[in-house]
Design an enzyme around this catalytic site. Sequence first.
Site, mmCIF file in Angstrom:
data_model
loop_
_atom_site.group_PDB
_atom_site.id
_atom_site.type_symbol
_atom_site.label_atom_id
_atom_site.label_comp_id
_atom_site.label_asym_id
_atom_site.label_seq_id
_atom_site.Cartn_x
_atom_site.Cartn_y
_atom_site.Cartn_z
ATOM 1 N N GLU A 101 0.809 -1.221 0.000
ATOM 2 C CA GLU A 101 0.000 0.000 0.000
ATOM 3 C C GLU A 101 0.840 1.268 0.000
ATOM 4 O OE1 GLU A 101 -2.563 -3.251 1.846
ATOM 5 O OE2 GLU A 101 -0.497 -2.551 2.095
ATOM 6 N N PHE A 163 -11.822 -7.104 13.811
ATOM 7 C CA PHE A 163 -10.706 -7.580 13.000
ATOM 8 C C PHE A 163 -10.329 -6.543 11.950
ATOM 9 C CE2 PHE A 163 -9.242 -9.993 9.186
ATOM 10 C CZ PHE A 163 -8.022 -10.407 9.704
ATOM 11 N N GLN A 164 -9.063 -6.217 11.885
ATOM 12 C CA GLN A 164 -8.494 -5.239 10.961
ATOM 13 C C GLN A 164 -9.158 -3.873 11.084
ATOM 14 O OE1 GLN A 164 -8.264 -6.964 6.977
ATOM 15 N NE2 GLN A 164 -6.236 -7.792 7.451
ATOM 16 N N LYS A 213 -17.643 -0.959 5.450
ATOM 17 C CA LYS A 213 -18.047 -2.006 4.507
ATOM 18 C C LYS A 213 -19.554 -2.026 4.286
ATOM 19 C CE LYS A 213 -17.127 -6.886 3.462
ATOM 20 N NZ LYS A 213 -16.410 -8.112 3.909
ATOM 21 N N MET A 529 24.000 8.888 3.418
ATOM 22 C CA MET A 529 23.972 10.158 4.139
ATOM 23 C C MET A 529 24.234 9.951 5.620
ATOM 24 S SD MET A 529 23.810 13.383 3.662
ATOM 25 C CE MET A 529 22.885 13.914 2.219
#
Length: 633
Positions: A101, A163-164, A213, A529
């Site tokens: 993502e 969940f999630q 959802k 760096m």
Amino acid sequence: MSKGSPISPSLMAQKAPAAAGDAVKNKDAASVSSIVDAVNPVQGPNNIVPPTEMTGSQAVVRSLEELGVDDVFGLPGGAILPTYDPLMDSTKINHILVRHEQGAGHAAQGYAMVTGKAGVCIATSGPGATNLVTAIADAHMDSVPMVAITGQVATSVIGSDAFQEADIVGITMPITKHSYLVTNPEDIPRVLAEAFHIATTGRPGPVLVDIPKDCQQAKVTFSWPPKIDIPGYRTVVRGHSKQVREAAKLIAAAERPVFYVGGGVLKGNASPELLELAELVGAPVATTLMARGVFPDSHPQHVGMPGMHGSVSAVTALQQSDLLITLGARFDDRVTGVLSTFAPDAKVIHADIDPAEISKNRTADVPIVGSVKEIIPELAQACRERFAAVGAPDLTEWWSQVNRLKNTYPLGFTEPDDGLMAPQQVIERIGELTGPEGVYVAGVGQHQMWSAQFIKYERPQAWLNSGGLGTMGYSVPAAMGAKVGNPDRVVWSIDGDGCFQMTNQELATCALNNIPIKVAVINNSSLGMVRQWQTLFYDGRYSNTDLHTGHETVRIPDFVKMADAYGCVGLRCERAEDIDATIKQALEINDRPVVIDFVVSPNSMVWPMVPSGVSNDLIQIARDMTPEWEEED
């Protein structure tokens, strides 16, 4: 956060002014469309879609189509799955399946940077949404227009640690222009229209739309265009005429003026206007890291990039100036060094579309709020009038000082003492062999600074990088998005071996979707760096910076083999005499991505440098070497 409902075209017409109502009575579709556009700033062609029943997910896809979205980057998951089903049927939207993502977010940024349109990324709830956070924060810092659409758990279980589940609205609120949680599915068209409007107007930035959802699955009545009503969101475009005249007075009276030009001029598409004003005034022009290309490097008035790794001429011109003509810049700490010592004798004109930036870090003597696209021509006209009345400033003596700096301290590099290639030479040749029509997308670190220094930028949208947030892993996915947005240009991802290992999985996306970017891995086998700072400030104690990818190492991973595994062409260059031939070979391959492992010296450093926490007056041109300022007396 999400309120109201879509409004039908007929109801919109009833609420329009009387003149608009007359046109609606005539039932002239073109008239209706023009009226809607005039009273309702919805993006896209403003097609009239009568009320139609569909699911919330179908409304998401249809809204994106009506907003004129052509390409989106995303990764499906449970909470966004209802929207991925109708997305499959869309003939207008090209969805590109990323491998992470974060890649979707950076690709949306790259797409936005080269097209000027809002980039779009899609993710599911929980970890899918939180994987977007880095890209959202990056877009926020660099003012990149982006709309992130995320799925969310059903409204019935929000707040229950389902969940999630993750409160992505709460997480992203500090790093977006606005974040929406849609709780009424009827709001979907309006919310998406508002999101694109907010993302692309005023100071651009990211907007998040989180859709549960069950809202995606619910039945809605879709109509288009919706009515945008955002109380309190007003953008000022035109600068205050009195302030513009005051700025012209300061310019006419200045003896050592400098244009301090930031990324806002790039975002405001004001490059032609800047050129006209700069040539009218005749002052030196310094373009920040985020503004590279907005003023041609080849122009005699350009003095380089200011900042921690800016040119001596740009840094010193700002320090010695008596007037900063600041356009779309924010007095970032990497430009100013110790703020209290920055340009101590200069008065400040500060023009910016974001009023929060005015006098935030440096007090402006003449603040001008508005779009630089509008302000710069107004300022040019005010200068013409002022110059006609009192005469144009004589900058001959000032230019003799500035040109002495340009000639005495040009950007350059020394050959490494270990026999390996100089990374600066590699990057310089990439720019010279590709030319100004190419697009160059850097990661973060030494290679980023060298890319800003040693490639000549002659046009806007040729240089992309993560400036404000400094996100390692930005380059490959952002280059991917830039190539999708501008497929006819050569797009280089110039990356470090450290950055490259963070997001190189998007090479699979590029190979499978025929996105033939070219990746130059500047492989110094270390976090370059960080290693430079360890060399300069930590007595050469290289704690956890060796990546074992370069010369005489185990080469884990082997970037050439990795490229081959991802369906790309893998090349390796280890000798200076092979640089040109390798780059030319890459430029001739346009049917798939190319990855070049340029094995360079780990001892090369970025110069000039202003060490952190000191005045810009202490700029170093090499280790323990500062310019001889007595030459300027």
